[in-house]
Motif scaffolding. Structure first.
Motif, PDB file in Angstrom:
ATOM      1  N   ALA A   2     -53.349 -48.529   1.555  1.00 21.53           N
ATOM      2  CA  ALA A   2     -54.426 -48.873   0.470  1.00 21.53           C
ATOM      3  C   ALA A   2     -54.471 -49.150  -1.275  1.00 21.53           C
ATOM      4  O   ALA A   2     -53.427 -48.013  -1.466  1.00 21.53           O
ATOM      5  N   LYS A   3     -54.912 -49.308  -1.402  1.00 21.00           N
ATOM      6  CA  LYS A   3     -55.853 -48.757  -3.092  1.00 21.00           C
ATOM      7  C   LYS A   3     -56.054 -47.790  -3.286  1.00 21.00           C
ATOM      8  O   LYS A   3     -57.054 -47.861  -2.475  1.00 21.00           O
ATOM      9  N   ARG A   4     -55.277 -46.875  -4.546  1.00 18.55           N
ATOM     10  CA  ARG A   4     -56.076 -45.593  -4.072  1.00 18.55           C
ATOM     11  C   ARG A   4     -57.476 -46.086  -5.697  1.00 18.55           C
ATOM     12  O   ARG A   4     -56.680 -46.807  -6.931  1.00 18.55           O
ATOM     13  N   PHE A  27     -60.357 -48.678   0.948  1.00 17.78           N
ATOM     14  CA  PHE A  27     -59.815 -48.583  -0.340  1.00 17.78           C
ATOM     15  C   PHE A  27     -59.455 -47.068   0.196  1.00 17.78           C
ATOM     16  O   PHE A  27     -60.120 -46.164   1.398  1.00 17.78           O
TER      17      PHE A  27
END
Length: 125
Positions: A2-4, A27
């Motif tokens: 997941a993108k942070r 996210f």
């Protein structure tokens, strides 16, 4: 993975709304309520995107954006500025400080998510 995304917003309701919307989209989110902690938390969390309120107590979001863009670890991370100040020239000043995107409050979910996705697509891995 997941993108942070780090959300720097002093208003509890806005911070919760942004974080809940981002989490619902998969996210990983790091909420920050105190701008004075923002850059240290960003160095530890290393987000793919920072969402930055401009009017914060103790330090302005403009100062934080400038600080992030001057930091070797943080400078490549895109910043989405979100502000209630949408007067003439404000967007120019915010972009000159280093913001990669700009949204005026109140923020609608559609344009918010479109801005987030656009900035993440152009962000370094």
């Amino acid at each position: 993975m997941a993108k942070r995304i780090m959300v720097v917003e002093d208003n509890d309701l806005n911070r919760k709304l942004f974080c809940d919307v981002l989490k619902s989209q998969g996210f990983t989110v790091e909420p920050v309520g105190d701008g004075l902690e923002a850059l240290d938390k960003a160095r530890a969390f290393v987000p793919n995107l920072m969402i930055m309120d401009i009017q914060l107590p103790n330090i302005s979001g403009l100062e934080l954006i400038e600080g992030a863009k001057a930091d070797p670890l943080l400078r490549m991370i895109p910043v989405l500025a979100v502000t209630a100040y949408a007067g003439k020239g404000d967007e120019d000043r915010i972009r000159e400080a280093g913001a990669d995107g700009y949204l005026a409050k109140p923020v609608s979910i559609g344009p918010f998510m479109a801005a987030v996705k656009r900035l993440l697509e152009n962000a370094p891995a």
